[in-house]
Design a protein around this motif. Structure first.
Motif, PDB file in Angstrom:
ATOM      1  N   SER A 103     -15.491  10.108  29.754  1.00  0.00           N
ATOM      2  CA  SER A 103     -14.937  10.097  28.381  1.00  0.00           C
ATOM      3  C   SER A 103     -13.373  10.387  28.458  1.00  0.00           C
ATOM      4  N   GLY A 104     -12.731   9.596  27.286  1.00  0.00           N
ATOM      5  CA  GLY A 104     -11.428   9.766  27.159  1.00  0.00           C
ATOM      6  C   GLY A 104     -10.865   9.812  25.811  1.00  0.00           C
ATOM      7  N   ASN A 105      -9.576   9.128  25.741  1.00  0.00           N
ATOM      8  CA  ASN A 105      -8.929   9.053  24.413  1.00  0.00           C
ATOM      9  C   ASN A 105      -8.072   8.013  24.460  1.00  0.00           C
ATOM     10  N   THR A 106      -8.412   6.883  25.268  1.00  0.00           N
ATOM     11  CA  THR A 106      -7.690   5.844  25.181  1.00  0.00           C
ATOM     12  C   THR A 106      -7.818   4.565  24.018  1.00  0.00           C
ATOM     13  N   GLY A 107      -6.975   3.980  23.936  1.00  0.00           N
ATOM     14  CA  GLY A 107      -6.996   2.679  23.255  1.00  0.00           C
ATOM     15  C   GLY A 107      -6.614   3.309  21.722  1.00  0.00           C
ATOM     16  N   TYR A 108      -7.225   2.866  20.477  1.00  0.00           N
ATOM     17  CA  TYR A 108      -6.963   3.357  19.190  1.00  0.00           C
ATOM     18  C   TYR A 108      -7.902   4.174  19.106  1.00  0.00           C
ATOM     19  N   SER A 109      -7.580   5.754  19.290  1.00  0.00           N
ATOM     20  CA  SER A 109      -8.381   6.790  19.200  1.00  0.00           C
ATOM     21  C   SER A 109      -7.610   7.955  18.957  1.00  0.00           C
ATOM     22  N   THR A 110      -8.175   8.840  17.876  1.00  0.00           N
ATOM     23  CA  THR A 110      -7.401  10.042  17.611  1.00  0.00           C
ATOM     24  C   THR A 110      -7.726  11.253  18.334  1.00  0.00           C
ATOM     25  N   ALA A 111      -8.955  11.190  19.117  1.00  0.00           N
ATOM     26  CA  ALA A 111      -9.462  12.370  19.680  1.00  0.00           C
ATOM     27  C   ALA A 111     -10.510  12.003  20.857  1.00  0.00           C
ATOM     28  N   PRO A 112     -10.884  12.649  21.955  1.00  0.00           N
ATOM     29  CA  PRO A 112     -11.817  12.266  22.714  1.00  0.00           C
ATOM     30  C   PRO A 112     -13.020  11.942  22.136  1.00  0.00           C
ATOM     31  N   HIS A 113     -13.660  10.773  22.302  1.00  0.00           N
ATOM     32  CA  HIS A 113     -15.160  10.429  22.087  1.00  0.00           C
ATOM     33  C   HIS A 113     -15.442   9.240  22.691  1.00  0.00           C
ATOM     34  N   LEU A 114     -16.741   9.054  22.443  1.00  0.00           N
ATOM     35  CA  LEU A 114     -17.348   7.725  23.044  1.00  0.00           C
ATOM     36  C   LEU A 114     -17.579   6.725  21.763  1.00  0.00           C
ATOM     37  N   HIS A 115     -17.084   5.651  21.939  1.00  0.00           N
ATOM     38  CA  HIS A 115     -17.327   4.342  20.972  1.00  0.00           C
ATOM     39  C   HIS A 115     -18.455   3.769  21.739  1.00  0.00           C
ATOM     40  N   PHE A 116     -19.568   3.653  21.113  1.00  0.00           N
ATOM     41  CA  PHE A 116     -20.645   3.070  21.752  1.00  0.00           C
ATOM     42  C   PHE A 116     -21.218   1.878  21.020  1.00  0.00           C
TER      43      PHE A 116
ATOM     44  N   PHE B 113     -17.394   6.440   5.317  1.00  0.00           N
ATOM     45  CA  PHE B 113     -16.278   6.909   6.194  1.00  0.00           C
ATOM     46  C   PHE B 113     -15.430   5.332   6.406  1.00  0.00           C
ATOM     47  N   ALA B 114     -16.365   4.553   7.025  1.00  0.00           N
ATOM     48  CA  ALA B 114     -15.877   3.204   7.539  1.00  0.00           C
ATOM     49  C   ALA B 114     -14.988   2.373   6.345  1.00  0.00           C
ATOM     50  N   GLN B 115     -15.627   2.640   5.086  1.00  0.00           N
ATOM     51  CA  GLN B 115     -14.810   1.754   3.958  1.00  0.00           C
ATOM     52  C   GLN B 115     -13.762   2.453   3.468  1.00  0.00           C
ATOM     53  N   GLN B 116     -13.531   3.818   3.917  1.00  0.00           N
ATOM     54  CA  GLN B 116     -12.043   4.549   3.417  1.00  0.00           C
ATOM     55  C   GLN B 116     -11.187   4.152   4.680  1.00  0.00           C
ATOM     56  N   ALA B 117     -11.668   4.219   5.986  1.00  0.00           N
ATOM     57  CA  ALA B 117     -10.773   4.373   6.950  1.00  0.00           C
ATOM     58  C   ALA B 117     -10.517   3.042   7.634  1.00  0.00           C
ATOM     59  N   TYR B 118     -11.384   1.750   7.475  1.00  0.00           N
ATOM     60  CA  TYR B 118     -11.012   0.463   8.055  1.00  0.00           C
ATOM     61  C   TYR B 118     -10.945  -0.479   7.107  1.00  0.00           C
ATOM     62  N   LYS B 119     -10.050  -1.344   7.278  1.00  0.00           N
ATOM     63  CA  LYS B 119      -9.682  -2.401   6.347  1.00  0.00           C
ATOM     64  C   LYS B 119     -11.084  -3.122   6.094  1.00  0.00           C
ATOM     65  N   SER B 120     -11.493  -3.454   7.382  1.00  0.00           N
ATOM     66  CA  SER B 120     -12.789  -4.343   7.417  1.00  0.00           C
ATOM     67  C   SER B 120     -13.873  -3.524   6.404  1.00  0.00           C
ATOM     68  N   GLY B 121     -13.877  -2.139   6.499  1.00  0.00           N
ATOM     69  CA  GLY B 121     -14.888  -1.401   5.808  1.00  0.00           C
ATOM     70  C   GLY B 121     -16.134  -1.220   6.734  1.00  0.00           C
ATOM     71  N   PHE B 122     -16.013  -1.803   7.801  1.00  0.00           N
ATOM     72  CA  PHE B 122     -17.175  -1.769   8.811  1.00  0.00           C
ATOM     73  C   PHE B 122     -16.834  -1.049  10.275  1.00  0.00           C
ATOM     74  N   HIS B 123     -17.850  -0.421  10.579  1.00  0.00           N
ATOM     75  CA  HIS B 123     -17.616   0.202  12.025  1.00  0.00           C
ATOM     76  C   HIS B 123     -18.842  -0.444  13.118  1.00  0.00           C
ATOM     77  N   ASN B 124     -18.440  -1.055  14.052  1.00  0.00           N
ATOM     78  CA  ASN B 124     -19.211  -1.824  14.779  1.00  0.00           C
ATOM     79  C   ASN B 124     -20.108  -1.188  15.891  1.00  0.00           C
ATOM     80  N   GLY B 125     -20.101  -0.032  15.849  1.00  0.00           N
ATOM     81  CA  GLY B 125     -20.806   0.892  16.805  1.00  0.00           C
ATOM     82  C   GLY B 125     -21.049   2.236  16.275  1.00  0.00           C
ATOM     83  N   ILE B 126     -21.564   3.000  17.054  1.00  0.00           N
ATOM     84  CA  ILE B 126     -21.647   4.405  16.950  1.00  0.00           C
ATOM     85  C   ILE B 126     -20.567   5.294  17.704  1.00  0.00           C
ATOM     86  N   ASP B 127     -20.171   6.525  17.068  1.00  0.00           N
ATOM     87  CA  ASP B 127     -19.273   7.385  17.798  1.00  0.00           C
ATOM     88  C   ASP B 127     -19.909   8.581  18.380  1.00  0.00           C
ATOM     89  N   LEU B 128     -19.839   9.216  19.557  1.00  0.00           N
ATOM     90  CA  LEU B 128     -20.654  10.367  20.019  1.00  0.00           C
ATOM     91  C   LEU B 128     -19.518  11.369  20.489  1.00  0.00           C
TER      92      LEU B 128
END
Length: 285
Positions: A238-251, A156-171
Motif C-alpha cells: 500500500s501507498g499514497n501515490t497518485g491523487y491520494s491524501t492518505a495511505p489507502h487502497l482504492h480497489f 461523500f462522492a457527490q460532495q467530493a467529486y465533480k462526477s459525484g461517483f466513486h468507481n471503486g471502494i477504499d480500504l
C-alpha cells in the motif's frame, strides 16, 4: 487375518486347542499392528498440520520483513520527492501553490474524462456476461479489510467529486507498506504509474471469471506484467501515490471485456472500463 491363514493354522496344529491358541496369538498380533498403523497415521496428520503452521508463520515473518524494507524504501522516496518539490519552489509559496493548482486541474480533467467513458461502458454492460454475484467470487485484497468508502454515487462522492461517483471502494491500508493480495487467480495485465495524479502506482489483474481488478495508490510492486498470480498471492504494498491524501487502497472491479488502457496527458496509461460494485463479489464484512 484372512480365512486362508486361519485354515493353515488349524491344519498345521496337532490339536484343536493348539490351533485355537495359535489363531488367538495371530489375531492379537494383527490387532496390535492395526493400532500401530492408526497411531502412525495420527502422528503423520499431526506433523502435517504442524508443518503447515510453521510454513505459515515463516511466510508471515517473510512478508513482514519485506514490508519493513518497503516502508524504508517508501520513506526514502517520499523524502526525495519532498526535496525535489522544495528545490522547484525554492520556498516560494506562490510557486508551490501554482504547482498544486496545476496538479488539481490535471486531475480534474482526467477524472472527468474517465467518468464519462466509464458511465457509457456501464450503461452498455451486458449483465449476462458477468459472474453470478456471491461472497466467494473474490477475496479481500488486504489482510484485515476495513471499508472507508463505498462504491457508487455515495453522499461523500457527490460532495467530493465533480462526477459525484466513486468507481471503486477504499480500504484502510496504513501505514504505507501494508501487503496487498490478489483477489483471485489471474494474469497481471499491467503495472503502471500515473505519477501524482489518478491511480499513482497500480496493478491491473485479469481473472478467469470475466472480472478484472485494479489496486491503486500502491508504493511498490511484487509482480510484473504478464505474470500469473494465485488468489491471495502478494502483489505489492500500500501507498499514497497518485491523487491520494492518505495511505489507502482504492480497489476497482471491472467487467473484463470492457477494460482498456487509455493514454492521458500528464498521467500516461490509465485503466478504464465498466466498473462494478466490489461488495457484490467479496465476502461479507
Amino acid at each position: 487375518m484372512d480365512n486362508e491363514n486361519l485354515l493353515m493354522v488349524f491344519l498345521k496344529s496337532e490339536s484343536l486347542a493348539e490351533s485355537i491358541a495359535e489363531a488367538k496369538v495371530l489375531e492379537d498380533i494383527n490387532g496390535t499392528l492395526l493400532k500401530q498403523v492408526a497411531r502412525l497415521q495420527e502422528l503423520r496428520e499431526k506433523l502435517t498440520v504442524e508443518l503447515e503452521q510453521l510454513t505459515g508463520k515463516k511466510q508471515s515473518v517473510e512478508t513482514e520483513q519485506k514490508s519493513l524494507v518497503v516502508k524504508k524504501s517508501v520513506a526514502e522516496d517520499q523524502k526525495s520527492e519532498q526535496d525535489q518539490l522544495f528545490s522547484q519552489t525554492k520556498s516560494e509559496e506562490q510557486k508551490y501553490k501554482e504547482i498544486l493548482d496545476d496538479l488539481e486541474a490535471r486531475q480534474q480533467a482526467i477524472s472527468n474524462d474517465i467518468e464519462a467513458i466509464e458511465a457509457k461502458l456501464r450503461a452498455d454492460q451486458d449483465p449476462n456476461a458477468l459472474p453470478t454475484k456471491g461472497t466467494n467470487v473474490l477475496s479481500w485484497p488486504t489482510a484485515v479489510p476495513y471499508l472507508t468508502q463505498e462504491y457508487g454515487a455515495t453522499a461523500f462522492a457527490q460532495q467530493a467529486y465533480k462526477s459525484g461517483f466513486h468507481n471503486g471502494i477504499d480500504l484502510r491500508a496504513r501505514p504505507v507498506g501494508q501487503p496487498l493480495y490478489a483477489a483471485a487467480d489471474g494474469t497481471v495485465l499491467a503495472t503502471g504509474d500515473n505519477g501524482r495524479v489518478q491511480y499513482g502506482r497500480h496493478v491491473l489483474i485479469k481473472h478467469q471469471n470475466n472480472l478484472t481488478t485494479l489496486y491503486a495508490h500502491m508504493s511498490q510492486f511484487a509482480v510484473t506484467q504478464g505474470q500469473t498470480v494465485a488468489r491471495g498471492q502478494l502483489i505489492g504494498y500500500s501507498g499514497n501515490t497518485g491523487y491520494s491524501t492518505a495511505p489507502h487502497l482504492h480497489f476497482v472491479v471491472y467487467a473484463s471485456p470492457s477494460v482498456l488502457l487509455k493514454s492521458f496527458v500528464g498521467a500516461g496509461l490509465v485503466p478504464v472500463g465498466s466498473t462494478l460494485n466490489p461488495l457484490d463479489y467479496l465476502p461479507a464484512l
